[in-house]
Design an enzyme around this catalytic site. Structure first.
Site, PDB file in Angstrom:
ATOM      1  N   THR A 125       0.824  -1.210   0.000  1.00 29.15           N
ATOM      2  CA  THR A 125       0.000   0.000   0.000  1.00 29.15           C
ATOM      3  C   THR A 125       0.856   1.258   0.000  1.00 29.15           C
ATOM      4  O   THR A 125       1.985   1.260   0.526  1.00 29.15           O
ATOM      5  CB  THR A 125      -0.905  -0.010   1.249  1.00 29.15           C
ATOM      6  OG1 THR A 125      -1.508   1.272   1.405  1.00 29.15           O
ATOM      7  CG2 THR A 125      -0.118  -0.310   2.521  1.00 29.15           C
ATOM      8  N   ASP A 126       0.277   2.346  -0.515  1.00 24.78           N
ATOM      9  CA  ASP A 126       0.996   3.630  -0.472  1.00 24.78           C
ATOM     10  C   ASP A 126       1.131   4.144   0.965  1.00 24.78           C
ATOM     11  O   ASP A 126       1.933   5.034   1.239  1.00 24.78           O
ATOM     12  CB  ASP A 126       0.293   4.682  -1.351  1.00 24.78           C
ATOM     13  CG  ASP A 126      -1.144   4.982  -0.960  1.00 24.78           C
ATOM     14  OD1 ASP A 126      -1.664   4.367  -0.004  1.00 24.78           O
ATOM     15  OD2 ASP A 126      -1.766   5.842  -1.628  1.00 24.78           O
ATOM     16  N   GLU A 127       0.355   3.553   1.890  1.00 23.01           N
ATOM     17  CA  GLU A 127       0.418   4.041   3.274  1.00 23.01           C
ATOM     18  C   GLU A 127       1.769   3.785   3.925  1.00 23.01           C
ATOM     19  O   GLU A 127       2.078   4.377   4.958  1.00 23.01           O
ATOM     20  CB  GLU A 127      -0.696   3.408   4.121  1.00 23.01           C
ATOM     21  CG  GLU A 127      -2.064   3.827   3.643  1.00 23.01           C
ATOM     22  CD  GLU A 127      -3.171   3.637   4.678  1.00 23.01           C
ATOM     23  OE1 GLU A 127      -2.877   3.455   5.862  1.00 23.01           O
ATOM     24  OE2 GLU A 127      -4.340   3.690   4.252  1.00 23.01           O
ATOM     25  N   TYR A 153      -1.649  -0.404  11.185  1.00 22.08           N
ATOM     26  CA  TYR A 153      -1.877  -1.057   9.887  1.00 22.08           C
ATOM     27  C   TYR A 153      -0.711  -0.798   8.940  1.00 22.08           C
ATOM     28  O   TYR A 153      -0.101  -1.731   8.406  1.00 22.08           O
ATOM     29  CB  TYR A 153      -3.186  -0.562   9.247  1.00 22.08           C
ATOM     30  CG  TYR A 153      -3.267  -0.868   7.766  1.00 22.08           C
ATOM     31  CD1 TYR A 153      -3.406  -2.179   7.313  1.00 22.08           C
ATOM     32  CD2 TYR A 153      -3.166   0.145   6.804  1.00 22.08           C
ATOM     33  CE1 TYR A 153      -3.452  -2.465   5.942  1.00 22.08           C
ATOM     34  CE2 TYR A 153      -3.206  -0.142   5.441  1.00 22.08           C
ATOM     35  CZ  TYR A 153      -3.351  -1.442   5.023  1.00 22.08           C
ATOM     36  OH  TYR A 153      -3.382  -1.721   3.674  1.00 22.08           O
ATOM     37  N   LYS A 157       2.154  -3.373   7.325  1.00 19.16           N
ATOM     38  CA  LYS A 157       2.370  -3.559   5.884  1.00 19.16           C
ATOM     39  C   LYS A 157       3.839  -3.227   5.527  1.00 19.16           C
ATOM     40  O   LYS A 157       4.442  -3.898   4.703  1.00 19.16           O
ATOM     41  CB  LYS A 157       1.422  -2.674   5.073  1.00 19.16           C
ATOM     42  CG  LYS A 157      -0.049  -3.052   5.168  1.00 19.16           C
ATOM     43  CD  LYS A 157      -0.378  -4.416   4.593  1.00 19.16           C
ATOM     44  CE  LYS A 157      -0.288  -4.479   3.086  1.00 19.16           C
ATOM     45  NZ  LYS A 157      -0.716  -5.816   2.561  1.00 19.16           N
TER      46      LYS A 157
HETATM   47  P1  NAD Z   1     -10.142  -6.827   2.571  1.00 21.49           P
HETATM   48  O1  NAD Z   1     -10.110  -6.541   4.026  1.00 21.49           O
HETATM   49  O2  NAD Z   1     -11.372  -6.504   1.786  1.00 21.49           O
HETATM   50  O3  NAD Z   1      -9.840  -8.385   2.331  1.00 21.49           O
HETATM   51  C1  NAD Z   1      -8.853  -9.074   3.040  1.00 21.49           C
HETATM   52  C2  NAD Z   1      -9.064 -10.573   2.826  1.00 21.49           C
HETATM   53  O4  NAD Z   1      -7.999 -11.277   3.484  1.00 21.49           O
HETATM   54  C3  NAD Z   1     -10.379 -11.096   3.418  1.00 21.49           C
HETATM   55  O5  NAD Z   1     -11.010 -11.963   2.508  1.00 21.49           O
HETATM   56  C4  NAD Z   1      -9.930 -11.852   4.656  1.00 21.49           C
HETATM   57  O6  NAD Z   1     -10.785 -12.933   5.005  1.00 21.49           O
HETATM   58  C5  NAD Z   1      -8.554 -12.348   4.227  1.00 21.49           C
HETATM   59  N1  NAD Z   1      -7.678 -12.622   5.372  1.00 21.49           N
HETATM   60  C6  NAD Z   1      -7.438 -11.819   6.430  1.00 21.49           C
HETATM   61  N2  NAD Z   1      -6.589 -12.427   7.285  1.00 21.49           N
HETATM   62  C7  NAD Z   1      -6.269 -13.623   6.729  1.00 21.49           C
HETATM   63  C8  NAD Z   1      -5.421 -14.678   7.122  1.00 21.49           C
HETATM   64  N3  NAD Z   1      -4.742 -14.643   8.283  1.00 21.49           N
HETATM   65  N4  NAD Z   1      -5.294 -15.753   6.316  1.00 21.49           N
HETATM   66  C9  NAD Z   1      -6.000 -15.813   5.144  1.00 21.49           C
HETATM   67  N5  NAD Z   1      -6.833 -14.847   4.741  1.00 21.49           N
HETATM   68  C10 NAD Z   1      -6.950 -13.747   5.518  1.00 21.49           C
HETATM   69  O7  NAD Z   1      -8.869  -6.110   1.968  1.00 21.49           O
HETATM   70  P2  NAD Z   1      -8.670  -5.388   0.551  1.00 21.49           P
HETATM   71  O8  NAD Z   1      -9.107  -4.003   0.651  1.00 21.49           O
HETATM   72  O9  NAD Z   1      -9.175  -6.279  -0.509  1.00 21.49           O
HETATM   73  O10 NAD Z   1      -7.060  -5.362   0.487  1.00 21.49           O
HETATM   74  C11 NAD Z   1      -6.327  -6.462  -0.057  1.00 21.49           C
HETATM   75  C12 NAD Z   1      -4.851  -6.151   0.027  1.00 21.49           C
HETATM   76  O11 NAD Z   1      -4.573  -4.959  -0.711  1.00 21.49           O
HETATM   77  C13 NAD Z   1      -4.347  -5.896   1.435  1.00 21.49           C
HETATM   78  O12 NAD Z   1      -3.082  -6.491   1.552  1.00 21.49           O
HETATM   79  C14 NAD Z   1      -4.248  -4.386   1.537  1.00 21.49           C
HETATM   80  O13 NAD Z   1      -3.236  -4.021   2.442  1.00 21.49           O
HETATM   81  C15 NAD Z   1      -3.885  -4.031   0.114  1.00 21.49           C
HETATM   82  N6  NAD Z   1      -4.316  -2.691  -0.352  1.00 21.49           N
HETATM   83  C16 NAD Z   1      -5.618  -2.309  -0.222  1.00 21.49           C
HETATM   84  C17 NAD Z   1      -6.015  -1.070  -0.747  1.00 21.49           C
HETATM   85  C18 NAD Z   1      -7.444  -0.597  -0.656  1.00 21.49           C
HETATM   86  O14 NAD Z   1      -7.721   0.552  -1.012  1.00 21.49           O
HETATM   87  N7  NAD Z   1      -8.401  -1.417  -0.219  1.00 21.49           N
HETATM   88  C19 NAD Z   1      -5.067  -0.247  -1.379  1.00 21.49           C
HETATM   89  C20 NAD Z   1      -3.743  -0.672  -1.470  1.00 21.49           C
HETATM   90  C21 NAD Z   1      -3.392  -1.903  -0.964  1.00 21.49           C
HETATM   91  O1  DAU Z   2      -4.108   4.088   0.526  1.00 26.36           O
HETATM   92  C1  DAU Z   2      -4.366   2.723   0.509  1.00 26.36           C
HETATM   93  C2  DAU Z   2      -5.177   2.331   1.724  1.00 26.36           C
HETATM   94  O2  DAU Z   2      -6.484   2.839   1.522  1.00 26.36           O
HETATM   95  C3  DAU Z   2      -5.203   0.819   1.958  1.00 26.36           C
HETATM   96  O3  DAU Z   2      -3.912   0.386   2.265  1.00 26.36           O
HETATM   97  C4  DAU Z   2      -6.177   0.468   3.085  1.00 26.36           C
HETATM   98  O4  DAU Z   2      -6.267  -0.946   3.212  1.00 26.36           O
HETATM   99  C5  DAU Z   2      -7.530   1.042   2.757  1.00 26.36           C
HETATM  100  O5  DAU Z   2      -8.444   0.768   3.812  1.00 26.36           O
HETATM  101  C6  DAU Z   2      -7.427   2.541   2.523  1.00 26.36           C
HETATM  102  O6  DAU Z   2      -7.084   3.228   3.741  1.00 26.36           O
HETATM  103  P1  DAU Z   2      -7.773   4.625   4.168  1.00 26.36           P
HETATM  104  O7  DAU Z   2      -7.614   4.778   5.623  1.00 26.36           O
HETATM  105  O8  DAU Z   2      -7.336   5.722   3.283  1.00 26.36           O
HETATM  106  O9  DAU Z   2      -9.316   4.273   3.761  1.00 26.36           O
HETATM  107  P2  DAU Z   2     -10.693   4.537   4.504  1.00 26.36           P
HETATM  108  O10 DAU Z   2     -11.769   4.166   3.526  1.00 26.36           O
HETATM  109  O11 DAU Z   2     -10.748   3.912   5.845  1.00 26.36           O
HETATM  110  O12 DAU Z   2     -10.708   6.106   4.696  1.00 26.36           O
HETATM  111  C7  DAU Z   2     -10.569   6.996   3.597  1.00 26.36           C
HETATM  112  C8  DAU Z   2     -10.569   8.403   4.135  1.00 26.36           C
HETATM  113  O13 DAU Z   2     -11.886   8.693   4.632  1.00 26.36           O
HETATM  114  C9  DAU Z   2      -9.640   8.620   5.306  1.00 26.36           C
HETATM  115  O14 DAU Z   2      -9.079   9.925   5.223  1.00 26.36           O
HETATM  116  C10 DAU Z   2     -10.528   8.514   6.526  1.00 26.36           C
HETATM  117  C11 DAU Z   2     -11.864   9.056   6.022  1.00 26.36           C
HETATM  118  N1  DAU Z   2     -13.063   8.446   6.642  1.00 26.36           N
HETATM  119  C12 DAU Z   2     -13.175   7.106   6.672  1.00 26.36           C
HETATM  120  C13 DAU Z   2     -14.291   6.507   7.230  1.00 26.36           C
HETATM  121  C14 DAU Z   2     -14.408   4.998   7.287  1.00 26.36           C
HETATM  122  C15 DAU Z   2     -14.071   9.279   7.124  1.00 26.36           C
HETATM  123  O15 DAU Z   2     -13.986  10.513   7.067  1.00 26.36           O
HETATM  124  N2  DAU Z   2     -15.180   8.689   7.680  1.00 26.36           N
HETATM  125  C16 DAU Z   2     -15.320   7.332   7.762  1.00 26.36           C
HETATM  126  O16 DAU Z   2     -16.337   6.852   8.320  1.00 26.36           O
END
Ligand code: NAD
Ligand code: DAU
Length: 339
Positions: A125-127, A153, A157
């Site tokens: 992730t970019d985080e 988190y 990562k």
């Molecule tokens: P998500 O939370 O929707 O899905 C995570 C999945 O992993 C779920 O199906 C969960 O059951 C499974 N899981 C969790 N713990 C596990 C374990 N111990 N063993 C096997 N399976 C397990 O997450 P997402 O948003 O789809 O993100 C997927 C990946 O992409 C993550 O690694 C996250 O860090 C990365 N990522 C997410 C975003 C985003 O915006 N959502 C952006 C950049 C990177």
């Molecule tokens: O940048 C990549 C990341 O993006 C991934 O690595 C993470 O897995 C993914 O969850 C996401 O993280 P963020 O923290 O950016 O996403 P989130 O949807 O939780 O929040 C987006 C923005 O919105 C953040 O600035 C917090 C704000 N927010 C979020 C929630 C859930 C609110 O203002 N209100 C809310 O209820």
């Protein structure tokens, strides 16, 4: 070729599996997922009987189980999406983040070393780069930006990324890492900003915006992320990190207002609540490397992607309605009850 996709019952992993089955019908996919609160088998229901697909319920931290699966499947490629992914939950309780995101990654890579693979890919992730100031729109994350994390988190990562790089250098593991910005699209778990706001709007519930809503995220349609990962695992250079993002920066408040207006609701639903602890201000990816080396460019414009996403939630109540009961309500109350 056999590809193990971990976390495939989650948001991005499931979209990635659909994309793989569609674009590489010759390859076999084995999805490994523990089915935590974020994993949803109903997402994978349409492909459960697909001849090139197998689902295995397994925790990536379960070394014995993971080794047995590698022994049986002899995968060529492993793509690790499995993770605890929600920043707010990591602030509530970091421990499971360390377990899955760091230990789980090491178990998978040990299995790769033991059984031999062509490619291990870590979905990061970019985080891991921390945040950028709001008043410096000229700054972007590149692959050489120092790791500088803010939440448990992102630290977990980053820990995983460092482990991957160490396995690559010390053991010669053929690994790649991609670091993507915020994704949106179908099957996004409703604890995250966009689906939470859509669903709350549909229920005329308050829309909890953290702080003043001025934090900026760089949004990418999930299928564009899947295409980028596909390119990295098939054409990317071993040992390299690739940033993925679409130069699509938006303030949270503007996203929320867009959803409100699209659904024909009132801005009065917007409720400013206590800010997230350690809240990152701005993420912004420089995707030059993946563009220059692999020819990747995002294809879905935000204006189209957000409409498609809202429409998807309108048409798939059967997917999200069962989620937003039971344990989700307990989480919602803990997270937003006294905010
Ligand atoms: P998500 O939370 O929707 O899905 C995570 C999945 O992993 C779920 O199906 C969960 O059951 C499974 N899981 C969790 N713990 C596990 C374990 N111990 N063993 C096997 N399976 C397990 O997450 P997402 O948003 O789809 O993100 C997927 C990946 O992409 C993550 O690694 C996250 O860090 C990365 N990522 C997410 C975003 C985003 O915006 N959502 C952006 C950049 C990177
Ligand atoms: O940048 C990549 C990341 O993006 C991934 O690595 C993470 O897995 C993914 O969850 C996401 O993280 P963020 O923290 O950016 O996403 P989130 O949807 O939780 O929040 C987006 C923005 O919105 C953040 O600035 C917090 C704000 N927010 C979020 C929630 C859930 C609110 O203002 N209100 C809310 O209820």
């Amino acid at each position: 070729m056999t590809m193990i996709v971990t976390g495939g019952a989650g948001f991005i992993g499931s979209n990635f599996i659909f994309y793989q089955l569609k674009t590489h019908p010759e390859d076999r996919i084995v999805c490994v997922d523990k089915l935590t609160y974020a994993g949803n088998l109903s997402t994978l229901a349409p492909i459960m009987e697909h001849p090139k697909f197998r689902f295995v319920r397994l925790d990536i931290c379960d070394r014995e189980g993971v080794y047995a699966l590698f022994e049986e499947e002899k995968p060529d490629i492993v793509v690790n999406f499995a993770a605890e992914s929600h920043v707010d939950r990591s602030i509530e309780d970091p421990s499971v983040f360390l377990q899955t995101n760091v230990i789980g990654t090491s178990v998978l890579m040990d299995a790769c070393r033991k059984y031999g693979i062509v490619r291990y890919h870590q979905v990061s992730t970019d985080e891991v780069y921390g945040d950028l100031p709001l008043d410096r729109p000229d700054l972007f994350f590149t692959e050489t930006t120092p790791i500088h994390t803010s939440s448990p988190y992102s630290s977990s990562k980053a820990g995983a990324d460092l482990l991957v790089q160490s396995y690559c250098r010390t053991f010669g593991l053929p690994a790649t890492i991609s670091r993507c910005s915020n994704n949106y699209g179908p099957y996004h778990f409703p604890e995250k900003l966009i689906p939470l706001m859509i669903i709350n709007c549909l229920h005329d519930k308050p829309l909890p915006v953290y702080g003043e809503g001025l934090n900026v995220r760089d949004w990418l349609y999930v299928e564009d992320h899947c295409k980028a990962i596909d390119l990295v695992i098939r054409k990317g250079r071993v040992g390299e990190v690739y940033n993925i993002g679409g130069h699509n920066e938006m303030r949270n408040i503007d996203i929320v207002k867009l959803i409100v207006h699209t659904l024909g609701k009132s801005e009065d639903l917007i409720t400013y609540v206590t800010d997230r602890k350690g809240h990152d201000l701005r993420y912004a990816i420089d995707p030059t490397k993946i563009h220059d080396e692999l020819g990747w460019l995002p294809e879905t414009k935000f204006a189209d992607g957000i409409q498609k996403t809202i429409q998807w939630y309108l048409e798939h109540r059967d997917w999200w309605e069962p989620i937003i009961s039971g344990a989700y309500m307990g989480y919602y109350e803990r997270m937003y009850g006294n905010r």
